[in-house]
Write a protein that holds these residues in place. Structure first.
Motif, mmCIF file in Angstrom:
data_model
loop_
_atom_site.group_PDB
_atom_site.id
_atom_site.type_symbol
_atom_site.label_atom_id
_atom_site.label_comp_id
_atom_site.label_asym_id
_atom_site.label_seq_id
_atom_site.Cartn_x
_atom_site.Cartn_y
_atom_site.Cartn_z
ATOM 1 N N LEU A 162 12.913 -2.425 1.725
ATOM 2 C CA LEU A 162 13.536 -3.001 2.918
ATOM 3 C C LEU A 162 14.709 -2.153 3.407
ATOM 4 C CD1 LEU A 162 13.496 -6.816 2.039
ATOM 5 C CD2 LEU A 162 12.001 -5.575 3.604
ATOM 6 N N CYS A 163 15.383 -1.465 2.491
ATOM 7 C CA CYS A 163 16.464 -0.552 2.902
ATOM 8 C C CYS A 163 15.912 0.593 3.744
ATOM 9 C CB CYS A 163 17.171 0.022 1.673
ATOM 10 S SG CYS A 163 18.238 -1.134 0.808
ATOM 11 N N ALA A 164 14.708 1.048 3.377
ATOM 12 C CA ALA A 164 14.110 2.192 4.072
ATOM 13 C C ALA A 164 13.371 1.782 5.344
ATOM 14 C CB ALA A 164 13.156 2.916 3.128
ATOM 15 N N PHE A 204 21.095 9.248 5.268
ATOM 16 C CA PHE A 204 20.812 9.762 3.927
ATOM 17 C C PHE A 204 20.431 8.619 2.996
ATOM 18 C CE2 PHE A 204 22.088 10.994 -0.380
ATOM 19 C CZ PHE A 204 21.433 12.212 -0.517
ATOM 20 N N LEU A 205 21.157 7.506 3.080
ATOM 21 C CA LEU A 205 20.861 6.353 2.234
ATOM 22 C C LEU A 205 19.492 5.768 2.569
ATOM 23 C CD1 LEU A 205 21.891 4.282 0.132
ATOM 24 C CD2 LEU A 205 22.842 2.975 2.043
ATOM 25 N N GLY A 211 26.988 -2.662 3.793
ATOM 26 C CA GLY A 211 28.138 -2.384 2.930
ATOM 27 C C GLY A 211 28.483 -0.912 2.870
ATOM 28 N N TYR A 212 27.488 -0.070 2.620
ATOM 29 C CA TYR A 212 27.753 1.365 2.513
ATOM 30 C C TYR A 212 28.097 1.967 3.870
ATOM 31 C CZ TYR A 212 26.493 1.665 -2.390
ATOM 32 O OH TYR A 212 26.483 1.526 -3.754
ATOM 33 N N ALA A 213 27.501 1.449 4.953
ATOM 34 C CA ALA A 213 27.813 1.961 6.281
ATOM 35 C C ALA A 213 29.284 1.689 6.625
ATOM 36 C CB ALA A 213 26.900 1.325 7.322
#
Length: 300
Positions: free
Chosen positions: A42-44, A171-172, A222-224
């Motif tokens: 789901l992240c991708a 990248f993530l 969160g990372y963004a």
């Protein structure tokens, strides 16, 4: 930092800390490796269709996806499933900071200060203390697996530093493409087809919400936000707020799972956090204290 940006950073730390309890909720019905695999799928997807591939070599994208998705979160899921409480898992995973320091000394030939050595020693004392907790929230297998995850996180940090992508979110997202299939294959090797066959019957709304929380608020959002804050402010201003993650991790575990907090566990947690403060910020704090004393003497 502006007040609203401080609150934003604290919110991200709270999400990251709470995520350990959310993972445990998902593990009540979904196999650990399958849970991680769905999370990174789901992240991708579908974001990978909207974000251009980051301009870094494929080896960095692929290796980061494998280490971050499989070595870190796949293994952390196994550690929590093996009996380690979500609160303790959030504390033990912070050892990645020290492993990153040690890897930096080896890979980038960065020298270690006496504060870093002292911080490692204090945190190790806290980790050793955790192994004596007997309230059913700590298992040696669980601790070992999460420590492996901490090492994987440190390796991922080294890969990230070598890749130095300008498009961090892309990248993530692109690296997440290379996490699900290995995670699913590992589950097949370890558990056979059982987890996949039972998944449609076992997964409920709590598991679905757990996966969605892990994929979007925790990972993508969160990372963004965190990386945006790092671009807007000095690392030395933003990074210390990450120390709130294990605090929120323990708090979430207490509120959601009624995790007991005996004195030994509190002491162990305090030692780990103190070790992080000493190892990561001891030199700066000592320098600030010395400067303040000199200014006081000069004024008198």
């Amino acid at each position: 930092m502006k007040k609203q940006h401080i609150l934003l950073a604290v919110a991200v730390a709270a999400i990251w800390g709470l995520n350990f309890s959310v993972i445990k909720i998902g593990l009540e019905s979904v196999d650990p490796l399958i849970l991680a695999g769905i999370r990174f799928a789901l992240c991708a997807l579908p974001a990978v269709f909207f974000l251009k591939r980051p301009q870094v070599p494929w080896r960095y994208i692929i290796s980061y996806g494998l280490v971050f998705g499989v070595g870190l979160w796949g293994v952390v899921n196994l550690g929590i499933k093996a009996g380690l409480s979500s609160g303790i898992a959030s504390l033990v995973l912070q050892f990645s900071a020290f492993v990153t320091i040690l890897l930096g000394a080896v890979v980038f030939r960065e020298s270690l200060s006496r504060f870093q050595y002292l911080g490692i020693a204090v945190a190790l004392a806290g980790l050793f203390s955790i192994t004596f907790v007997t309230d059913g929230t700590v298992t040696l297998v669980g601790v070992g697996l999460v420590l492996f995850g901490a090492v994987s996180w440190s390796v991922a940090n080294v890969i990230l530093k070598k890749a130095a992508p300008k498009e961090m979110l892309a990248f993530l997202v692109w690296s997440s493409l290379f996490s699900p299939i290995p995670l699913f294959l590992l589950d097949l090797v370890v558990n056979g087809t059982k987890g996949f066959v039972e998944l449609p019957h076992q997964i409920g709304w709590t598991a679905v919400l757990s996966i969605l929380f892990q994929a979007y608020p925790n990972t993508v959002l969160g990372y963004a936000v965190w990386n945006w804050l790092l671009r807007e402010y000095p690392v030395s201003t933003v990074a210390p707020l990450s120390l709130l993650v294990p605090i929120f991790g323990v708090l979430g575990s207490v509120l959601i799972f009624n995790e007991p907090l005996p004195a030994l566990k509190l002491v162990a947690g305090a030692l780990i956090v103190a070790g992080l403060v000493i190892g990561l910020y001891g030199k700066r704090l000592a320098s600030s204290g010395t400067t303040a004393q000199l200014q006081s003497v000069s004024r008198s």
